[in-house]
Design a protein around this motif. Structure first.
Motif, PDB file in Angstrom:
ATOM      1  N   PHE A  99     -53.706   9.582  92.960  1.00 44.47           N
ATOM      2  CA  PHE A  99     -53.348   9.251  91.758  1.00 44.47           C
ATOM      3  C   PHE A  99     -51.932   9.012  91.994  1.00 44.47           C
ATOM      4  O   PHE A  99     -51.082   9.778  92.969  1.00 44.47           O
ATOM      5  CB  PHE A  99     -53.507  10.224  90.689  1.00 44.47           C
ATOM      6  N   ARG A 143     -48.921   2.461  87.890  1.00 44.30           N
ATOM      7  CA  ARG A 143     -50.196   2.219  88.630  1.00 44.30           C
ATOM      8  C   ARG A 143     -50.460   0.976  89.279  1.00 44.30           C
ATOM      9  O   ARG A 143     -51.338   0.617  90.288  1.00 44.30           O
ATOM     10  CB  ARG A 143     -51.478   2.383  87.629  1.00 44.30           C
ATOM     11  N   SER A 241     -60.068  -1.302  91.759  1.00 43.26           N
ATOM     12  CA  SER A 241     -59.640   0.031  90.872  1.00 43.26           C
ATOM     13  C   SER A 241     -60.696   0.975  91.128  1.00 43.26           C
ATOM     14  O   SER A 241     -61.796   0.212  90.976  1.00 43.26           O
ATOM     15  CB  SER A 241     -59.056  -0.453  89.446  1.00 43.26           C
TER      16      SER A 241
END
Length: 255
Positions: A99, A143, A241
């Motif tokens: 992350f 992101r 993703s």
């Protein structure tokens, strides 16, 4: 060969079923199942459910017979076990997700009509569709990807209120939280030695919603655009993703 199968013993839909697993990787399991003509819809996140009439052919193709208890033990030892409640469907277990804040976790993607445990739910996301079937999408600079509106929960919010607020903040589209339908969740398992940003937070709730009639205008919030995209466009922009299998499962049925 690291493919295993237990004997048909699990009743459902008027027949008995076996569990087919790999003790090494999901990729090996998918390749074996595809080579034997087992449809992907039989995948339950960490195993395939296969009907009793396929058992002998799968053993002949190389699957090793074993007990159900051994199946569970091997999944646990390999880190491939995906736990779910009765009535839920495992979509995928994604290992070693990195992350942006530096934390790492294994993540379970689960389809469910129940919201996850409230005290451990730290975020929510909502897939909003219009009458044309398009998906409301936002771009995250942090992101560097397109996704459905969503974000972290604030004190005093229900998961549905969390999702509705994030949607309004990110796109300008406002919906009654009561109109949001729970369809699944992501469950995070932080990896040893990795920091985790939310103490006790392990679940992200997933909802769907529909807008009918006139399509609401969307806004650009904090320099991050929002758009209505066809499902194909959304999935193409989201390719790569880690959460994509969950999105595909939610959108495959019309949301």
């Amino acid at each position: 060969m690291t493919i295993w199968i237990d004997r048909p013993a699990w009743p459902a839909h008027g027949r008995l079923w076996s569990h087919l697993i790999s003790d090494i990787s999901y990729a090996e399991l998918h390749d074996f199942a595809a080579g034997c003509g087992i449809p992907r819809r039989g995948f339950e996140g960490d195993h395939y459910d296969v009907p009793e009439e396929r058992y002998a052919a799968l053993v002949a193709a190389g699957a090793q017979p074993t007990t159900s208890a051994h199946i569970v033990a091997m999944l646990q030892q390999s880190g491939l076990r995906l736990r779910k409640r009765k009535g839920e469907k495992g979509i995928a277990r994604v290992l070693g997700v990195d992350f942006p804040d530096g934390s790492r976790a294994d993540v379970d993607l689960v389809r469910s009509t129940r919201v996850p445990p409230d005290a451990a739910t730290f975020a929510a996301v909502v897939y909003v569709r219009d009458d044309l079937g398009r998906v409301l999408s936002v771009y995250s600079r942090r992101r560097a990807e397109w996704s459905a509106p969503g974000g972290w929960r604030e004190p005093g919010e229900t998961p549905a209120e969390n999702a509705a607020r994030e949607m309004a903040e990110e796109t300008g589209v406002r919906l009654d939280p009561a109109a949001l339908v729970p369809v699944g969740y992501e469950r995070f398992h932080p990896l040893p030695g990795s920091p985790w940003p939310v103490e006790g937070g392990r679940f992200l709730a997933i909802f769907t919603a529909r807008v009918t009639g006139a399509v609401p205008e969307v806004v650009v919030a904090d320099g991050e655009p929002a758009r209505w995209l066809s499902v194909a466009e959304f999935l193409e922009l989201s390719a790569g993703s880690w959460w994509l299998p969950g999105a595909e499962a939610v959108l495959a049925g019309g949301g």
